[in-house]
Design a protein around this motif. Sequence first.
Motif, PDB file in Angstrom:
ATOM      1  N   LEU A  56       0.849  -1.191   0.000  1.00  0.00           N
ATOM      2  CA  LEU A  56       0.000   0.000   0.000  1.00  0.00           C
ATOM      3  C   LEU A  56       0.886   1.243   0.000  1.00  0.00           C
ATOM      4  N   PHE A  57       0.567   2.215  -0.877  1.00  0.00           N
ATOM      5  CA  PHE A  57       1.320   3.463  -0.850  1.00  0.00           C
ATOM      6  C   PHE A  57       0.376   4.642  -1.062  1.00  0.00           C
ATOM      7  N   ARG A  58       0.804   5.813  -0.628  1.00  0.00           N
ATOM      8  CA  ARG A  58      -0.038   7.005  -0.636  1.00  0.00           C
ATOM      9  C   ARG A  58       0.610   8.070  -1.492  1.00  0.00           C
ATOM     10  N   TYR A  59      -0.229   8.732  -2.308  1.00  0.00           N
ATOM     11  CA  TYR A  59       0.259   9.838  -3.128  1.00  0.00           C
ATOM     12  C   TYR A  59      -0.883  10.828  -3.328  1.00  0.00           C
ATOM     13  N   LEU A  60      -0.626  12.094  -3.009  1.00  0.00           N
ATOM     14  CA  LEU A  60      -1.619  13.172  -3.152  1.00  0.00           C
ATOM     15  C   LEU A  60      -2.947  12.810  -2.481  1.00  0.00           C
ATOM     16  N   ASP A  61      -2.854  12.363  -1.230  1.00  0.00           N
ATOM     17  CA  ASP A  61      -4.022  12.053  -0.403  1.00  0.00           C
ATOM     18  C   ASP A  61      -4.871  10.913  -0.943  1.00  0.00           C
ATOM     19  N   GLN A  62      -4.313  10.129  -1.838  1.00  0.00           N
ATOM     20  CA  GLN A  62      -5.005   8.939  -2.308  1.00  0.00           C
ATOM     21  C   GLN A  62      -4.103   7.727  -2.093  1.00  0.00           C
ATOM     22  N   HIS A  63      -4.732   6.597  -1.795  1.00  0.00           N
ATOM     23  CA  HIS A  63      -3.985   5.370  -1.555  1.00  0.00           C
ATOM     24  C   HIS A  63      -4.141   4.416  -2.730  1.00  0.00           C
ATOM     25  N   TYR A  64      -3.057   3.708  -3.007  1.00  0.00           N
ATOM     26  CA  TYR A  64      -3.042   2.736  -4.098  1.00  0.00           C
ATOM     27  C   TYR A  64      -2.441   1.432  -3.576  1.00  0.00           C
ATOM     28  N   PHE A  65      -2.848   0.338  -4.206  1.00  0.00           N
ATOM     29  CA  PHE A  65      -2.341  -0.983  -3.850  1.00  0.00           C
ATOM     30  C   PHE A  65      -1.588  -1.547  -5.042  1.00  0.00           C
ATOM     31  N   ILE A  66      -0.376  -2.028  -4.811  1.00  0.00           N
ATOM     32  CA  ILE A  66       0.461  -2.585  -5.872  1.00  0.00           C
ATOM     33  C   ILE A  66       0.137  -4.066  -6.039  1.00  0.00           C
TER      34      ILE A  66
END
Length: 311
Positions: A56-66
């Motif tokens: 899980l990583f966060r960028y610009l207040d949004q989270h994404y899952f690899i």
Amino acid sequence: MAAEKSDALKILAIVNRKGGVAKTTTAINLAHGLSRKLLRRVLPEDVAKIQNESRLFRYLDQHYFIVGHVLLIDFDPQGHCARGLGITPGEADVGEVLMEQQHLAHAVVSADRAADGYPRPNLWLLPASDNLETAKDLLRDYTFRHGLTTLSGKKMGLVNFLTNRFGLAIERFQYIILDCPPALDSFTQAVYEFADAAVVPVKPDYFSMAGTGQHLSNISEAQLRGINIDIHTIVPTFNVARQRLDRQMVERLKETYGEKVSAPIPRSQAVAEAPAYQITLFEYDPRARNPATRAYQDLVDRVYHGERNNS
């Protein structure tokens, strides 16, 4: 002959004996585009459930899952992939991996530039340098004289040596993209056999088309000799649709190769400027307003959703 391969695409070689047809540009954008496909946006209400998940990583207040990783291997001694992505190669490179001077894990570097506003958390690069030519010469010479020998003492051909050296990458990466130099020597032919399929950028002018035609014939001849590689996609590059010759060349490609021809990549200022800023087209033009960005997205979608084409 190499063992029969599955229909799943994992290793794609970006190839053309003719230089100046945008092989590296295609390799970089395909690799980054596929890495974007392997990210999933996580809804705010679901973040807490997987907060401690390492993917899980966060960028610009949004989270994404690899959900997967992509490796770009630079087989061109010029080393342009690192420059095009704006990253600094580590202390080792692909030449040292081939010569067994470094382990693959020590040579692969992250292409992530989140600190600069360009997050690529699941894109990785195995860079090249001038010593790749030395490594290729040594491997070709030793293979010719003795055959290659693994640490276990087993003799093998060059393609099996590549599979042995990059076995860890095959295991851990969803996709491996190979940026190949404009050559057709024994090492390059081994790379063809190592790959699942070829993506062939073609500049629609007379000499490039003639050179590409010969190259595709060489691939067909290699298939007859038992080299197991398919031509997955032919990508017309530097296309100017209003020019008659460009239209004729693209039509000729479609008549010959049919659905294997992707949407032409237009000659565009965006294509020229993105590498100068050391970013990909998807970062230069995030809203995909430029036709070139959309054309490269078409290529990404073809690879991501497609299986190997039978040539």
